[in-house]
Scaffold this motif. Structure first.
Motif, short mmCIF file in Angstrom:
data_model
loop_
_atom_site.label_atom_id
_atom_site.label_comp_id
_atom_site.label_asym_id
_atom_site.label_seq_id
_atom_site.Cartn_x
_atom_site.Cartn_y
_atom_site.Cartn_z
N VAL A 197 19.79 -8.88 -9.71
CA VAL A 197 18.43 -9.40 -9.54
C VAL A 197 17.40 -8.29 -9.71
O VAL A 197 16.35 -8.49 -10.33
N ALA A 198 17.68 -7.10 -9.17
CA ALA A 198 16.76 -5.98 -9.32
C ALA A 198 16.61 -5.57 -10.78
O ALA A 198 15.50 -5.37 -11.29
N GLY A 199 17.74 -5.45 -11.49
CA GLY A 199 17.67 -5.12 -12.91
C GLY A 199 16.99 -6.20 -13.71
O GLY A 199 16.20 -5.93 -14.62
N LEU A 200 17.27 -7.46 -13.36
CA LEU A 200 16.68 -8.58 -14.07
C LEU A 200 15.17 -8.63 -13.88
O LEU A 200 14.43 -8.99 -14.80
N THR A 201 14.68 -8.28 -12.70
CA THR A 201 13.25 -8.31 -12.44
C THR A 201 12.51 -7.35 -13.37
O THR A 201 11.47 -7.70 -13.95
N LEU A 202 13.04 -6.13 -13.53
CA LEU A 202 12.41 -5.18 -14.45
C LEU A 202 12.53 -5.64 -15.89
O LEU A 202 11.59 -5.51 -16.69
N PHE A 203 13.69 -6.21 -16.25
CA PHE A 203 13.85 -6.79 -17.59
C PHE A 203 12.81 -7.88 -17.83
O PHE A 203 12.19 -7.94 -18.90
N ALA A 204 12.62 -8.76 -16.84
CA ALA A 204 11.68 -9.87 -16.99
C ALA A 204 10.25 -9.37 -17.12
O ALA A 204 9.45 -9.93 -17.87
N LYS B 156 26.39 -24.61 -2.81
CA LYS B 156 25.13 -24.28 -2.15
C LYS B 156 24.77 -22.82 -2.36
O LYS B 156 23.60 -22.48 -2.62
N GLN B 157 25.76 -21.94 -2.24
CA GLN B 157 25.51 -20.52 -2.46
C GLN B 157 25.13 -20.25 -3.91
O GLN B 157 24.27 -19.41 -4.20
N ARG B 158 25.78 -20.97 -4.84
CA ARG B 158 25.43 -20.82 -6.25
C ARG B 158 23.98 -21.21 -6.49
O ARG B 158 23.25 -20.51 -7.20
N ALA B 159 23.55 -22.34 -5.92
CA ALA B 159 22.17 -22.79 -6.10
C ALA B 159 21.18 -21.78 -5.52
O ALA B 159 20.14 -21.50 -6.11
N LYS B 160 21.53 -21.20 -4.36
CA LYS B 160 20.66 -20.21 -3.73
C LYS B 160 20.55 -18.96 -4.59
O LYS B 160 19.45 -18.43 -4.81
N ARG B 161 21.69 -18.49 -5.09
CA ARG B 161 21.68 -17.28 -5.94
C ARG B 161 20.93 -17.53 -7.24
O ARG B 161 20.21 -16.66 -7.72
N LEU B 162 21.13 -18.73 -7.82
CA LEU B 162 20.42 -19.03 -9.05
C LEU B 162 18.92 -19.14 -8.79
O LEU B 162 18.10 -18.86 -9.67
N GLY B 163 18.55 -19.54 -7.58
CA GLY B 163 17.13 -19.54 -7.21
C GLY B 163 16.56 -18.13 -7.20
O GLY B 163 15.44 -17.89 -7.68
N PHE B 164 17.33 -17.15 -6.66
CA PHE B 164 16.91 -15.75 -6.72
C PHE B 164 16.75 -15.30 -8.18
O PHE B 164 15.79 -14.62 -8.55
N TYR B 165 17.73 -15.70 -8.99
CA TYR B 165 17.73 -15.33 -10.41
C TYR B 165 16.49 -15.85 -11.13
O TYR B 165 15.76 -15.09 -11.77
N THR B 166 16.25 -17.15 -11.01
CA THR B 166 15.12 -17.73 -11.73
C THR B 166 13.79 -17.28 -11.16
O THR B 166 12.83 -17.07 -11.91
N GLY B 167 13.72 -17.11 -9.83
CA GLY B 167 12.49 -16.60 -9.24
C GLY B 167 12.15 -15.20 -9.72
O GLY B 167 11.00 -14.90 -10.05
N SER B 168 13.16 -14.34 -9.78
CA SER B 168 12.94 -12.98 -10.28
C SER B 168 12.59 -12.97 -11.75
O SER B 168 11.69 -12.24 -12.20
N LEU B 169 13.30 -13.81 -12.52
CA LEU B 169 13.06 -13.87 -13.96
C LEU B 169 11.64 -14.32 -14.27
O LEU B 169 10.90 -13.68 -15.03
N TYR B 170 11.22 -15.42 -13.66
CA TYR B 170 9.91 -15.97 -13.98
C TYR B 170 8.78 -15.22 -13.29
O TYR B 170 7.68 -15.14 -13.81
N GLY B 171 9.08 -14.67 -12.09
CA GLY B 171 8.07 -13.84 -11.44
C GLY B 171 7.77 -12.60 -12.25
O GLY B 171 6.61 -12.22 -12.45
N GLY B 172 8.83 -11.95 -12.74
CA GLY B 172 8.64 -10.78 -13.60
C GLY B 172 7.92 -11.14 -14.89
O GLY B 172 7.04 -10.41 -15.35
N ASN B 173 8.29 -12.29 -15.48
CA ASN B 173 7.61 -12.74 -16.69
C ASN B 173 6.13 -12.98 -16.46
O ASN B 173 5.29 -12.67 -17.31
N ALA B 174 5.80 -13.60 -15.30
CA ALA B 174 4.40 -13.88 -14.99
C ALA B 174 3.59 -12.60 -14.89
O ALA B 174 2.48 -12.49 -15.44
#
Length: 388
Positions: free
Chosen positions: A17-24, A131-149
């Motif tokens: 997630v940390a690496g993805l945020t900078l990528f995004a 449930k854990q997958r959905a939560k982790r994917l939420g972190f993923y998409t939040g980081s991805l789109y937050g970084g993009n924004a």
């Protein structure tokens, strides 16, 4: 039956997630930078649609060949490799100002981004429960789109002229390597990643595949053509960057809602709802006569368009064993990439002034109808779990 949690040992979510945020952050800026920088480099603005499509063609090709790299290098090593490859393509573009070279660079960038997506998504989806997958994917998409924004704001703050914006993007991508490089015991244990056979593909949820396909049909033009559309509407690059940031902000804000709703409601109906919401946002864009109204409807469009992929991919992975997660993410990314290749070219064919929003509205409305019809059909058999 194999045990998913055996592969999730030491599977840290914060590293990808940390690496993805900078990528995004870098990717969000670069996606809007490219179509707006063409004129300053003396390149034809018509190249924008082709740059978007060939990028997604690279994404399409990359989606078919990532799992051997992950199997050989592990998630951590593959993540580092693809980030550095992407940084090299970005750094090379201002050095060789040539349409053919830029197309080649974006094609290679597409392959690298496919690797980043498959690595991070499978890294996070190798978890113990849905449930854990959905939560982790939420972190993923939040980081991805937050970084993009946040990255979109670079258009106004850092500009689009000259080589410096591209160099800054490359530097941020190199910095994204640091989390996986420094944290050495953070990835899932290496397992024998297995392909999904053609026979098994028939058991994968069709609405999941369609959801990823339509996400590509919509997001490809949003990334590749929306900056040009907004620039024509406003005549102001700084305002264009802010409006694009609003689109991605909508994507970021909706992710906690998607993570909460996804395990609790029919995912097919959720995709129908978000398609309807996106179509309403498109109508609002067509009817808006002020920047405030335009911004609100872009927020709705972004929330709806970016909700489709995470819902679809969790629907596809709900019944899968961990050894097939990488293959499933490749299949979903493949569907997304097909749409992303076709989308910018088809949208570019809508010649009228409001052609892009009309194209988006058509895609979202027809998908809403399809998802509603799919939700009332008898449920098809799920993919059988892998047995030893």
């Amino acid at each position: 039956m194999s045990q998913p949690h055996a592969t999730a040992h030491n599977n840290s979510a914060w590293v990808p997630v940390a690496g993805l945020t900078l990528f995004a952050l870098a990717s969000g800026y670069h996606m809007s930078l490219l179509p707006l920088a063409l004129d300053g480099f003396g390149l034809a603005t018509d190249l924008a649609a082709w740059l978007a499509s060939i990028f997604y063609f690279g994404l399409l090709l990359g989606a078919t060949c990532i799992s051997p790299v992950v199997a050989r290098l592990g998630h951590r090593g593959a993540f580092i490799l693809f980030l550095l490859l992407l940084a090299a393509t970005v750094a090379g573009m201002p050095l060789v100002v040539n349409g053919q070279f830029w197309l080649a660079a974006r094609f290679i960038a597409g392959i690298a981004v496919a690797g980043i997506f498959v690595v991070v998504e499978s890294w996070l989806l190798i978890a113990d429960t849905a449930k854990q997958r959905a939560k982790r994917l939420g972190f993923y998409t939040g980081s991805l789109y937050g970084g993009n924004a946040l990255g979109q704001l670079g258009v106004g703050q850092l500009g689009v002229d000259g080589a410096m914006p591209h160099i800054l993007v490359a530097i941020v991508l190199v910095l994204a390597v640091l989390p996986p490089l420094l944290a050495k015991r953070c990835q899932p244990q290496k397992i024998q990643h297995q392909k999904i056979s053609f026979k098994e593909v028939r058991h994968v949820s069709r609405p999941a595949i369609m959801g990823c396909l339509v996400a590509g049909l919509v997001l490809g033009p949003i990334y590749g053509l929306m900056p040009v559309f907004l620039s024509e509407q406003t005549g102001d690059h700084q305002l264009t960057g802010k409006l694009m940031a609003i689109v991605i902000l909508g994507a970021m804000l909706v992710q906690p809602l998607v993570s909460w709703l996804s395990p609790r409601f029919s995912k097919t109906l959720l995709m129908a709802f978000f398609c309807l919401l996106g179509a309403a946002g498109v109508v609002g864009i067509l009817l808006s006569h002020s920047t405030l109204v335009m911004g609100f409807n872009l927020l709705l469009l972004g929330a709806a368009a970016f909700a489709l992929y995470p819902i679809a991919i969790t629907l596809a992975c709900d019944s899968l064993d961990s050894s097939k997660i990488v293959a499933a993410t490749e299949l979903m990314l493949l569907s997304y990439s097909v749409g992303s290749v076709i989308g910018p070219l088809v949208a570019n064919g809508f010649q009228q002034q409001q052609g892009l929003p009309m194209y988006l509205g058509l895609c979202l409305t027809t998908t809403c109808i399809y998802m509603l019809m799919s939700s009332v059909r008898p449920t098809r058999g799920r993919m059988p779990a892998l047995r030893p």
